[in-house]
Motif scaffolding. Structure first.
Motif, PDB file in Angstrom:
ATOM      1  N   HIS A  90       0.817  -1.218   0.000  1.00  0.00           N
ATOM      2  CA  HIS A  90       0.000   0.000   0.000  1.00  0.00           C
ATOM      3  C   HIS A  90       0.850   1.268   0.000  1.00  0.00           C
ATOM      4  O   HIS A  90       0.322   2.356   0.011  1.00  0.00           O
TER       5      HIS A  90
ATOM      6  N   ILE B 210      -3.563  -2.229   9.557  1.00  0.00           N
ATOM      7  CA  ILE B 210      -4.826  -1.543   9.288  1.00  0.00           C
ATOM      8  C   ILE B 210      -4.944  -1.101   7.819  1.00  0.00           C
ATOM      9  O   ILE B 210      -5.984  -1.337   7.204  1.00  0.00           O
ATOM     10  N   PRO B 211      -3.896  -0.531   7.221  1.00  0.00           N
ATOM     11  CA  PRO B 211      -4.019  -0.224   5.786  1.00  0.00           C
ATOM     12  C   PRO B 211      -4.272  -1.465   4.920  1.00  0.00           C
ATOM     13  O   PRO B 211      -5.064  -1.419   3.991  1.00  0.00           O
ATOM     14  N   SER B 214      -7.793  -2.615   4.971  1.00  0.00           N
ATOM     15  CA  SER B 214      -8.812  -1.641   4.566  1.00  0.00           C
ATOM     16  C   SER B 214      -9.885  -2.155   3.595  1.00  0.00           C
ATOM     17  O   SER B 214     -11.039  -1.749   3.732  1.00  0.00           O
ATOM     18  N   THR B 217     -12.389  -3.654   5.872  1.00  0.00           N
ATOM     19  CA  THR B 217     -13.026  -2.615   6.677  1.00  0.00           C
ATOM     20  C   THR B 217     -14.077  -1.890   5.841  1.00  0.00           C
ATOM     21  O   THR B 217     -15.180  -1.605   6.316  1.00  0.00           O
ATOM     22  N   PHE B 218     -13.726  -1.627   4.603  1.00  0.00           N
ATOM     23  CA  PHE B 218     -14.653  -0.940   3.704  1.00  0.00           C
ATOM     24  C   PHE B 218     -15.896  -1.790   3.463  1.00  0.00           C
ATOM     25  O   PHE B 218     -17.027  -1.309   3.596  1.00  0.00           O
ATOM     26  N   SER B 291     -13.514   5.538  -0.720  1.00  0.00           N
ATOM     27  CA  SER B 291     -12.664   4.343  -0.697  1.00  0.00           C
ATOM     28  C   SER B 291     -11.569   4.412  -1.753  1.00  0.00           C
ATOM     29  O   SER B 291     -10.514   3.819  -1.615  1.00  0.00           O
ATOM     30  N   HIS B 294      -8.663   5.837   0.009  1.00  0.00           N
ATOM     31  CA  HIS B 294      -8.185   5.333   1.288  1.00  0.00           C
ATOM     32  C   HIS B 294      -8.191   3.813   1.435  1.00  0.00           C
ATOM     33  O   HIS B 294      -7.757   3.298   2.453  1.00  0.00           O
ATOM     34  N   VAL B 295      -8.715   3.121   0.427  1.00  0.00           N
ATOM     35  CA  VAL B 295      -8.712   1.672   0.542  1.00  0.00           C
ATOM     36  C   VAL B 295      -7.638   1.121  -0.386  1.00  0.00           C
ATOM     37  O   VAL B 295      -7.545   1.513  -1.546  1.00  0.00           O
TER      38      VAL B 295
END
Lengths: 360, 298
Positions: A90, B210-211, B214, B217-218, B291, B294-295
């Motif tokens: 990422h 956490i990334p 994602s 989470t989304f 998203s 940020h996803v």
């Protein structure tokens, strides 16, 4: 910084057998050392012990004069590159290289400067804003090396770094790793199962099998003077010819090898390139004879199979025009180097050589 | 047979295989959706004879003027805002903890998953008892801290709060399972590399786990938002068929239900449904837009 193992053993808690048994060595500082061996030989385990991801059951590990046995990877300040690169998917290339510096709370300007320098060193400075997924395998490996070098590691560890690359790229990256190591001068330990890779890249090679060191020396020393049959077989392509000695073979060697050594010898090992036509240079002036079985040509490479007193051996020193007919008697000579006699414990007992200096 | 040419015949054959599912979907999903859209514009309509005498925007005018509809919309938004962040974050925390422990992990997973396989009716009945103002578990627990008994289910100030707590609890099991699946999809090597790179546990969590989690989470957030907007059963059972004391737990779907079944105002119900649909659509589109930035799909 040099790395020293003193009587290091490792066994997993639930198993009886040792993975590593009483390992002693000293890896010199500022050089590129290869840990080489077949899978399951303990080379990755040794690397993990150096990195601090594993803790030995017995023995001590030193970085320079410092005992690091109980320190973890971070405290030992090692940089590590994995076969699968393990770049954070990422983050961009720049963010990946910066990550260790960010964790070390380096000032931003300094961090960017250092990351850019490293990117230039490994030739990925054009890809800084890309994500790892957009890079080729070779580029990803370059980024992984830059990331590992970012925090100026005491030791750079590479765990089979080229195994995921295709053959051509592997050769290119092999030379690149060597160049980067020479430019930075960081003590580098490189794990591989590919003897050819090890021969090309290393300043010295440690060959492991069954959790013990078989030989630890410079590549050419290992090639020219293997300690035992395992090393002789593991290094070199094509694989060394091994012949279980019979009386005919022994008769051939009576004039070449002292009697007591010949009496102890059970196996003869001859490199393919040491089986040469008559009148070649640097040979034992002693003709041998065999029967030619088959000849194959693969591009520039010609291999000839010869039955030597009934045992098939391979040579790559005859050209196709020398012998065209199968089952034709074929005289040959042995090169002065590249033939070894082993005793029943597979130790090389001839040619005699300087007793091996165990570096400590 | 990838190289086979697409012909009329092969297309028809494909449709034949698809048809059973397609027919069911068309009859039981697609047709009702179209029909309810149409229904929302019927201002004079006989439900039993299917006779439409007048069409127009009166249904929408009515609901936008209706204070109950306004209240239902606000309540629904409060409910979604109250449930979704806590439900997602709590599930993530519990999943992260469950993922780390080895001892009793599968037992605990089962415990957390139980609410998901239990019927909402049974859960709501149990919570009715927990929330009981005189004999309830919650009040007796709060009693130890000298907090006076709260009339959870009959006090308009607390009813929505009680509903939110129960819904969060009920949603945990499924969300935890999803988060655990997401976590086990993350290559463990990243954690090891980050460790060597000098990241401590919290930094590894923040910058790596956490990334990389994602996408899951989304998914969980979108799913929770949609089901939050559609909340109904929990309210119906928890408050015994009423939308809470003083309509304090009246939500859009409850409004729709009441208009349809109790008041037989089919057009109004359909119009409320259309508004709900548009709200969910808008919120989901916003989430997808968010998203993109940020996803991290790997």
């Amino acid at each position: 910084m040099d790395v020293r193992f003193e009587h290091v053993s490792l066994a997993y808690a639930n198993k009886q057998t040792n993975i590593l048994t009483d390992i002693n060595f000293k890896i010199p500082a500022g050089q590129l050392t290869c840990l080489l061996g077949p899978s399951g030989c303990g080379k990755s385990t040794t690397l993990n012990l150096i990195s601090g991801l594993l803790e030995p059951t017995k023995g001590q590990i030193f970085f320079g004069d410092k005992d690091v046995t109980r320190l973890d990877a971070l405290e030992r300040k090692v940089g590590m590159v994995f076969q699968s690169y393990a770049l954070y998917p990422h983050m961009t290339v720049l963010e990946n290289i910066c990550f260790p510096l960010r964790m070390a709370k380096m000032a931003k300007a300094e961090m960017l400067k250092r990351a850019t320098e490293l990117a230039q060193l490994v030739h990925v400075d054009a890809e800084l804003t890309k994500k790892p997924g957009e890079l080729s395998g070779g580029q990803q490996q370059r980024v992984a090396i830059a990331r590992a070098l970012a925090k100026s590691p005491s030791i750079l560890l590479l765990d089979e770094p080229l195994s995921n690359l295709d053959a051509r790229l592997r050769v290119e990256m092999r030379d690149e790793i060597r160049r980067i190591q020479k430019e930075t001068g960081v003590t580098t330990i490189f794990v591989t199962h590919d003897q050819d890779e090890a021969m090309h890249i290393a300043d010295q090679i440690m060959i492991l099998n069954n959790g013990t060191i078989q030989q630890f020396a410079a590549p050419n020393t290992i090639y020219a003077q293997p300690q035992n049959l395992f090393v002789a077989k593991f290094i070199g392509n094509p694989v060394i010819n091994t012949i279980a000695l019979n009386d005919h073979h022994r008769t051939d060697f009576v004039k070449l090898v002292p009697k007591d050594i010949l009496a102890k010898a059970t196996t003869l090992a001859i490199r393919a390139e040491s089986i040469v036509p008559i009148n070649s240079v640097d040979t034992l002036t002693h003709p041998f004879s065999g029967i030619q079985l088959e000849t194959y040509q693969f591009g520039p490479e010609v291999t000839t199979q010869i039955a030597y007193h009934g045992v098939p051996i391979t040579s790559n020193q005859f050209n196709t025009h020398t012998w065209v007919n199968n089952q034709h008697p074929i005289p040959f000579e042995l090169h002065k180097n590249g033939y070894f006699l082993c005793d029943s414990n597979d130790n090389v007992i001839w040619p005699l050589k300087e007793p091996l200096v165990v570096t400590r | 047979m990838k190289n086979k040419k697409i012909t009329l015949k092969s297309t028809l054959v494909a449709y034949m295989y698809l048809s059973p599912m397609l027919i069911f979907t068309l009859i039981f999903n697609f047709y009702p959706i179209i029909k309810s859209f149409a229904l929302s514009f019927y201002t004079k309509y006989n439900f039993y004879t299917d006779q439409v005498s007048a069409i127009g925007l009166d249904n929408f005018k009515y609901i936008f003027a209706d204070p109950d509809f306004k209240k239902a919309t606000i309540n629904t938004l409060i409910f979604v805002v109250g449930v979704v962040p806590i439900a997602v974050i709590l599930a993530m925390i519990l999943a992260l903890l469950l993922y780390r422990i080895k001892f009793l992990a599968s037992f605990l997973k089962t415990i957390y998953f139980l609410p998901f396989v239990t019927s909402t009716v049974a859960i709501s009945l149990v919570w009715q008892w927990i929330y009981n103002d005189q004999y309830g578990l919650l009040n007796s627990f709060l009693g130890y801290f000298n907090i006076k008994p709260i009339n959870w289910l009959n006090d308009p100030h607390w009813a929505m709060f009680a509903l939110i707590i129960m819904t969060i609890w009920k949603s945990l099991g499924f969300n935890i399972i999803l988060f655990l699946a997401g976590l086990s999809n993350i290559d463990k090597r990243y954690d090891r590399v980050a460790q060597i790179d000098g990241a401590n546990t919290w930094q590894r969590l923040r910058f790596v786990t956490i990334p990389l989690l994602s996408p899951m989470t989304f998914l969980i957030t979108v799913n929770s938002v949609i089901s939050g907007f559609k909340v109904f059963d929990e309210i119906y059972i928890l408050f015994g068929g009423n939308p809470g004391p003083g309509s304090s737990a009246l939500t859009l779907v409850f409004y729709l239900y009441r208009a349809f079944y109790t008041e037989s105002q089919y057009g109004i119900a359909a119009a409320a449904g259309v508004v709900l649909f548009l709200i969910i659509l808008a919120v989901t589109l916003i989430q997808f837009w968010y998203s993109k930035k940020h996803v991290h799909y790997v």
